[in-house]
Enzyme design. Structure first.
Site, PDB file in Angstrom:
ATOM      1  N   LEU A  33     -17.635  89.075 -96.829  1.00 14.20           N
ATOM      2  CA  LEU A  33     -18.023  90.075 -95.825  1.00 14.20           C
ATOM      3  C   LEU A  33     -18.170  89.478 -94.425  1.00 14.20           C
ATOM      4  CD1 LEU A  33     -20.692  92.079 -97.871  1.00 14.20           C
ATOM      5  CD2 LEU A  33     -18.221  92.429 -97.756  1.00 14.20           C
ATOM      6  N   HIS A  37     -17.476  94.685 -92.025  1.00 11.80           N
ATOM      7  CA  HIS A  37     -18.023  95.358 -93.220  1.00 11.80           C
ATOM      8  C   HIS A  37     -19.461  95.828 -92.957  1.00 11.80           C
ATOM      9  CE1 HIS A  37     -15.089  92.519 -95.294  1.00 11.80           C
ATOM     10  NE2 HIS A  37     -14.714  93.696 -95.726  1.00 11.80           N
ATOM     11  N   LYS A 164      -8.765  99.035 -89.365  1.00 13.24           N
ATOM     12  CA  LYS A 164      -7.817  97.912 -89.320  1.00 13.24           C
ATOM     13  C   LYS A 164      -6.731  98.123 -90.377  1.00 13.24           C
ATOM     14  CE  LYS A 164      -8.427  93.568 -90.743  1.00 13.24           C
ATOM     15  NZ  LYS A 164      -7.172  93.223 -91.441  1.00 13.24           N
ATOM     16  N   GLN A 168      -3.892 102.103 -95.214  1.00  9.58           N
ATOM     17  CA  GLN A 168      -4.758 102.255 -96.388  1.00  9.58           C
ATOM     18  C   GLN A 168      -5.648 103.495 -96.233  1.00  9.58           C
ATOM     19  OE1 GLN A 168      -6.990  99.055 -98.581  1.00  9.58           O
ATOM     20  NE2 GLN A 168      -8.669  99.673 -97.261  1.00  9.58           N
TER      21      GLN A 168
END
Ligand code: PAF
Length: 295
Positions: A33, A37, A164, A168
């Site tokens: 992380l 995150h 980013k 996705q």
């Protein structure tokens, strides 16, 4: 903060929260992380009663076995970081908790249709045929597979993903809609180092020399955004490609300007209401991606 390794134990706890009418925010991660995150966790904490962060290096989304092996695993440090932002629950399952041997075997044989799509009700159309989808065969299948499993376990009201991984995010939105999950997908801004490098778990694998040249990626994207008002798409692409190719340590995989909704490449601004510039490259042995919204 409680760490769960077993699905049932996490579900037991979440059921209690749900009965008490508490809302659940979810941040899926593969660990290692960083501040990016933690920003997702903080946003979830601000918008939900309970925040769950999963840490699971998902084997089915790696098309390169050595990439999977080298992926940093830092659970102890991750737990400390999550504690520092007062995350409520960590879900850190073993691979065997998430996948049957049969599912893993199908992945090893590169057979993507291993049943998770529920009788093929999920079809990403052209979304997964370009950029990351084209360069990492099977990658998005694995991402959608694990995120759908995690959503079924956590049943979150809201789930948080970084922009980013722009493609996705589009895949997850599509999967969520097609499978009818009652989860709102929240895309959150890219968090950058002070020199512009987009934060990523892979950055720790860069050597000092590689790290020193890495800001060229974001500098190129920022310049492309600036040039957009006065240059054609072909000119922007030529500029970006020349910039990256001028750095011998970088190997460009693609630089693409795409419709921000469909992710299909465009050659004229008139083709898209909103466009995104996306880049993927290898810096030494480390594969990095980044993007910027142009308009
Ligand atoms: O973005 C990631 O870290 C992963 O792709 C995700 C969403 C946690 C699925 O494994």
């Amino acid at each position: 903060m409680i760490i769960f390794n077993r699905i049932q134990e996490l579900q037991y706890q979440l059921n209690i929260a749900r009965k008490a009418k508490k809302t659940i925010g979810f941040v899926p991660t593969m660990g290692a992380l960083h501040q990016g995150h933690l920003a997702l966790v903080q946003r979830s904490k601000a918008e939900n009663d309970i925040t769950v962060c999963s840490i699971f290096v998902n084997p089915t989304q790696f098309n390169d076995l050595s990439d999977l092996e080298k992926y940093p695993r830092t659970l102890e440090n991750d737990s400390k970081l999550l504690q520092s932002v007062e995350c409520d629950y960590i879900f850190a399952p073993e691979v065997s908790e998430m996948y049957t041997n049969e599912e893993l075997e199908l992945k090893r044989q590169k057979i993507e249709d291993n049943g998770w799509k529920q009788g093929k009700t999920v079809d990403f159309g052209m979304l997964d045929k370009v950029m990351e989808g084209a360069h990492r065969p099977g990658h998005f299948n694995g991402v959608a597979q694990v995120v759908s499993k995690l959503f079924r376990i956590v049943l979150p009201d809201k789930a948080y993903f970084g922009q980013k991984d722009f493609q996705q995010l589009a895949i997850v939105r599509s999967m969520t809609k097609q499978l009818g999950f009652n989860t709102e997908i929240i895309g959150c801004p890219i968090i950058r180092e002070s020199d512009g490098l987009a934060m990523s778990s892979r950055n720790v694998r860069l050597t000092e020399t590689e790290r020193n040249v890495s800001p060229l990626i974001s500098k190129t994207l920022f310049k492309v955004k600036e040039m957009q008002a006065t240059h054609t798409i072909a000119e922007l692409k030529a500029f970006a490609e020349a910039q990256i190719q001028s750095e011998p340590l970088m190997q460009l995989e693609y630089f693409e300007i795409a419709d921000a909704e469909t992710l299909q490449p465009i050659s004229d601004y008139k083709q898209a209401k909103s466009a995104v510039a996306c880049i993927a490259l290898k810096l030494g042995n480390v594969r990095l991606i980044d993007n910027i919204l142009l308009y």
